[in-house]
Design an enzyme around this catalytic site. Sequence first.
Site, mmCIF file in Angstrom:
data_model
loop_
_atom_site.group_PDB
_atom_site.id
_atom_site.type_symbol
_atom_site.label_atom_id
_atom_site.label_comp_id
_atom_site.label_asym_id
_atom_site.label_seq_id
_atom_site.Cartn_x
_atom_site.Cartn_y
_atom_site.Cartn_z
ATOM 1 N N LEU A 55 -1.469 -4.845 7.111
ATOM 2 C CA LEU A 55 -1.501 -3.461 7.558
ATOM 3 C C LEU A 55 -0.173 -3.053 8.192
ATOM 4 C CD1 LEU A 55 -3.769 -1.470 7.300
ATOM 5 C CD2 LEU A 55 -4.502 -2.032 9.614
ATOM 6 N N CYS A 56 0.454 -4.000 8.912
ATOM 7 C CA CYS A 56 1.690 -3.627 9.603
ATOM 8 C C CYS A 56 2.835 -3.379 8.615
ATOM 9 C CB CYS A 56 2.066 -4.686 10.626
ATOM 10 S SG CYS A 56 1.631 -6.335 10.149
ATOM 11 N N THR A 57 2.789 -4.069 7.469
ATOM 12 C CA THR A 57 3.802 -3.801 6.435
ATOM 13 C C THR A 57 3.643 -2.363 5.942
ATOM 14 O OG1 THR A 57 3.717 -6.100 5.759
ATOM 15 C CG2 THR A 57 4.695 -4.557 4.192
ATOM 16 N N THR B 260 4.815 0.035 8.792
ATOM 17 C CA THR B 260 6.196 0.086 9.302
ATOM 18 C C THR B 260 7.272 -0.167 8.262
ATOM 19 O OG1 THR B 260 5.943 -2.203 10.019
ATOM 20 C CG2 THR B 260 5.578 -0.487 11.671
ATOM 21 N N CYS C 134 -4.087 -4.575 13.285
ATOM 22 C CA CYS C 134 -3.367 -5.457 12.370
ATOM 23 C C CYS C 134 -3.681 -6.906 12.735
ATOM 24 C CB CYS C 134 -1.855 -5.219 12.428
ATOM 25 S SG CYS C 134 -0.999 -6.099 11.107
#
Lengths: 435, 182
Positions: free
Chosen positions: A211-213, A216, B110
Amino acid sequence: MAADSALTNGADSQRLRWKYLDRILSRPGPFTDPDWEPGEAVIEGLSRAKILVIGAGGLGCEILKNLALSGFKDIHVIDMDTIDVSNLNRQFLFRHADVGKYKADVAARFVEKRVKGVKITPYCGKIQDKDEDYYMQFAMVVCGLDSIEARRWINATLVGLFNEEDPDSLKPLIDGGTEGFKGQARVVFPTMTSCIECQLDMHAPRAAVPLCTLATIPRQPQHCIEWAHIIAWEEERKDITLDTDDPEHITWLFQKALKRAQEFNISGVTYSMTQGVVKNIIPAIASTNAIVAASCCNEAFKLATNSNPFLGIPETDNYMMYTGDESIYTYTFQHIKKPDCPVCGNLAKNLEVDSKSTLQEFIDSLAERPEAQLKKPTIRTEAKSLYYQSPPALEEQTRPNLSKKLSELVSDGEEVAIQDPAFQIAFKFKLVFKK
Amino acid sequence: MLKIWSMKQKQQQDESAATGPKKKKVTAAQLRVQKDLSELSLGSTMKTDFPNPDDILNFTLTIEPDEGMYKGGRFNFNFAINQNFPHDPPKVKCTQKIYHPNIDLEGNVCLNILREDWKPVLNLNAVIVGLQFLFLEPNASDPLNKEAAEDLKSNREGFKRNVRSAMGGGAVKGQSYERVLK
């Protein structure tokens, strides 16, 4: 010349079409069982066998065609989908004019027209619409599905259908599946051999990007689409349920993804890629479908006629995997039934209970059962949580049920599932009220 | 097929399966969640709440960290499990707006095992342990809230102060947060 006249001559030409098939069924071969009696009765049995095909898509079209050409004459087909223009490259029973119509309807009519004497009964809807009586009428079920959820449902239904006193209740399940160049064909004898639930870990998990990829540092156009799908939609259109078949919704996601891609200097976001990512479309390869469907239908034919040994005979191989993405490789093996399978591991047993006794009394009686002393049971029905030992909040909420009578909590014959920390597997009972 | 049937009868000699009226059966997802719930170790820092106790597929988890920079807060997560569990992971979202590098303002989390590293052998306990860990060790290299991650990376003490003020319902860099103190 003689052959020509036979071809133009009604009933005879009908039979001629099956000439080579009839040969397989009218004499023994090197692999036929010594007890097997070839002949008219076998041919007759095949044409009377009622077979259900689930799915009329990429695999389904192949399966329906193959079964019809293999001598099955009473075929039923279920599919809830309508035809999309993108299906036409491989779902060969559909034409451009059929776009928007139900797959099951169109496929049934096409095959009936092409193969005389075959009756195909379509149902346009969900498999879940049908009850046990419906599934009971078939000799076997062939699945060409793209959903694990649907496979699990039909598997659990066929396991639940089984009744030891009725040989007709044992419905073999033949399941085909493809993904790009890979595929599998497998046969399940519910309650006897490893079932779809036993084999759940054979499905490759859906590849996901952290999800962070997405949030961001997107690197690929697909990352921008997933961002629009998972994050932007939630932020801006939370109150609208995303419908991946609604062009307006896809367009919105596409525009969002495109804008984000521009911010990060990523090229390649298109409308069709958006559709593909959001609906998790894996490019289907027509020939893989043909290979897997052919294998499924050969097994169905052998099962229906006993002409040759088939996949799934207990204690033998039940799973054929096919890999075509790196050269070609097939492997057939026996997937072992899991003793702790939640679906086929422990079948529901009848348990006679007094409907006037309380849940507490029932729970106490479980501790004394000979096959398993359930000392700390957690217990539920499909609709209700009856009693939970933990977590504490649920224990507290379900505690008032302990003093209620069984008749207030369950209906006569309803299934309960019981979990006890001492056992890996749940116990299932059908509570039958004492008369 | 007849041969298969006689094999079945042999297999079955001492078993007895049920017959009787057809009723809805407990689903495979329910069975698995039931098992996972019985194996949950919540300790003193976590508790669950089931708005509808009959529906075990939807519940909230409250975490009250007793150490680390989020100590003293009370954080709520919504768990939504579908019928495809455990093939699909549970959907987990934070229901409050909090200042955390791995949780965005919408509550998305996350955590690798909630997405790319989920496997059906993992259970709900693994997920709650993972969530708890996020409060003990917020991770600046997997940011969902980029500002918070930059803040943590560049100035740990300043980040700690900002966490405290956000938990108290204050604003950080112009963004106001929900009061989550006990």
